[in-house]
Scaffold this motif. Structure first.
Motif, short mmCIF file in Angstrom:
data_model
loop_
_atom_site.label_atom_id
_atom_site.label_comp_id
_atom_site.label_asym_id
_atom_site.label_seq_id
_atom_site.Cartn_x
_atom_site.Cartn_y
_atom_site.Cartn_z
N UNK A 238 0.82 -1.21 0.00
CA UNK A 238 0.00 0.00 0.00
C UNK A 238 0.86 1.26 0.00
N UNK A 239 1.95 1.24 0.77
CA UNK A 239 2.83 2.41 0.81
C UNK A 239 3.54 2.62 -0.51
N UNK A 240 3.97 1.54 -1.17
CA UNK A 240 4.61 1.67 -2.49
C UNK A 240 3.62 2.28 -3.49
N UNK A 241 2.39 1.77 -3.49
CA UNK A 241 1.37 2.32 -4.39
C UNK A 241 1.12 3.79 -4.10
N UNK A 242 1.05 4.12 -2.81
CA UNK A 242 0.78 5.51 -2.42
C UNK A 242 1.92 6.43 -2.83
N UNK A 243 3.15 6.03 -2.54
CA UNK A 243 4.30 6.88 -2.86
C UNK A 243 4.48 7.06 -4.35
N UNK A 244 4.27 5.98 -5.13
CA UNK A 244 4.37 6.11 -6.59
C UNK A 244 3.29 7.04 -7.13
N UNK A 245 2.06 6.86 -6.66
CA UNK A 245 0.98 7.73 -7.11
C UNK A 245 1.23 9.18 -6.71
N UNK A 246 1.71 9.36 -5.49
CA UNK A 246 1.99 10.70 -4.98
C UNK A 246 3.10 11.36 -5.78
N UNK A 247 4.20 10.63 -6.00
CA UNK A 247 5.34 11.20 -6.72
C UNK A 247 5.03 11.49 -8.18
N UNK A 248 4.45 10.51 -8.88
CA UNK A 248 4.15 10.70 -10.30
C UNK A 248 3.11 11.79 -10.50
N UNK A 249 2.04 11.76 -9.68
CA UNK A 249 0.99 12.77 -9.81
C UNK A 249 1.50 14.17 -9.51
N UNK A 250 2.38 14.30 -8.50
CA UNK A 250 2.92 15.62 -8.14
C UNK A 250 3.82 16.16 -9.25
N UNK A 251 4.68 15.30 -9.80
CA UNK A 251 5.59 15.75 -10.87
C UNK A 251 4.80 16.14 -12.11
N UNK A 252 3.82 15.33 -12.50
CA UNK A 252 3.01 15.65 -13.68
C UNK A 252 2.19 16.92 -13.44
N UNK A 253 1.65 17.06 -12.24
CA UNK A 253 0.88 18.26 -11.94
C UNK A 253 1.74 19.51 -11.94
N UNK A 254 2.96 19.39 -11.40
CA UNK A 254 3.88 20.53 -11.39
C UNK A 254 4.26 20.93 -12.81
N UNK A 255 4.64 19.93 -13.62
CA UNK A 255 5.03 20.24 -15.00
C UNK A 255 3.88 20.78 -15.81
N UNK A 256 2.70 20.16 -15.69
CA UNK A 256 1.55 20.63 -16.45
C UNK A 256 1.10 22.01 -16.03
#
Length: 267
Positions: free
Chosen positions: A70-88
């Motif tokens: 669950x933590x791996x899923x959360x951290x991956x979703x958090x990191x990828x979503x944050x980077x994409x949101x920042x760039x977009x």
């Protein structure tokens, strides 16, 4: 600050005490329920919930694999979503034409209840980690995106004009003006995004998984084991708070340049 911590701890103990009194058979006469055991059936009992958590972490030590997933899923979703949101957010805030063209599509995707995408992601990416991460990314992305977009738009025109007068190019403006302006907006969105990344992971585990804390909660629900359900919720909440605290620490390190409220008032 010590007094605040004491009040917070006292409130927590009071809530647990109220929970215990209301669900322990024989302590109070039944009010909303037909008998004094129905409250325990619907809300669980704190002692049994604590025992379940203790067994998970100490006696059986069988939760670490599920919690790790669950933590791996959360951290991956958090990191990828944050980077994409920042760039977009940066891209559209600095590209007016692209922003105007994509505006209705972004609003349409943001207004969509993204939880309903979970079954589609399960079909596309399977029942493994990828489908949970994809759902979490959709939840995190738009929060970060709109905060970054608004943060860049809020840059003072006077600061921009002064920087251009000093010869700053677009890259220097991005590094020294736009990014610092958006930083506080970014971190305010990240505090919310941590919880939503957990939501994406757990909902995905509900729909189809053989591991994860969401899977444990689902199995407990199937057998009407409310104590295990409450234990899973408490574990998830605790780790969400830990991740939020880590984000807060990073924010303090990166935002040292920003004056505190008291310092601003003195100035």
């Amino acid at each position: 600050m010590k007094h605040v911590r004491l009040w917070q701890g006292g409130l927590l103990l009071a809530l647990i005490g109220f929970w215990y009194v209301m669900t322990e058979p024989g302590l109070i006469p039944p009010m909303m329920f037909d008998n004094d055991r129905q409250a325990a059936f619907f809300f669980g009992q704190p002692l049994h919930v604590g025992e379940r958590i203790w067994n998970w972490f100490v006696v059986d030590a069988d939760i670490y694999r599920h919690l790790g997933v669950t933590l791996v899923e959360t951290l991956l979703a958090f990191g990828i979503g944050a980077v994409l949101g920042l760039g977009g957010g940066l891209w559209l805030a600095l590209a007016p034409l692209a922003s105007a063209v994509l505006d209705p599509y972004i609003k349409a995707m943001n207004s969509m209840p993204r939880i309903i995408l979970a079954p589609i992601f399960s079909v596309w990416f399977g029942l493994g980690i990828a489908s949970k991460v994809a759902l979490g990314v959709t939840l995190v992305f738009f929060i970060v995106f709109f905060n970054v977009y608004q943060g860049v738009k809020e840059v003072s025109p006077v600061v921009l004009a002064n920087a251009r007068m000093l010869g700053a190019n677009q890259r220097q403006l991005l590094r020294h003006v736009y990014l610092p302006s958006a930083t506080s907006w970014v971190f305010s969105s990240l505090h919310t995004s941590v919880g939503l990344a957990f939501v994406g992971a757990v909902v995905g585990e509900y729909l189809g998984s053989s591991q994860g804390v969401g899977y444990l909660i689902l199995q407990a629900e199937g057998t009407f084991d409310i104590n295990t359900v409450m234990a899973g919720i408490i574990v998830l909440t605790a780790f969400a708070l830990v991740l939020d605290a880590l984000v807060g620490r990073i924010e303090k390190r990166l935002m040292k340049w920003q004056p505190k409220v008291g310092e601003t008032e003195k100035l």
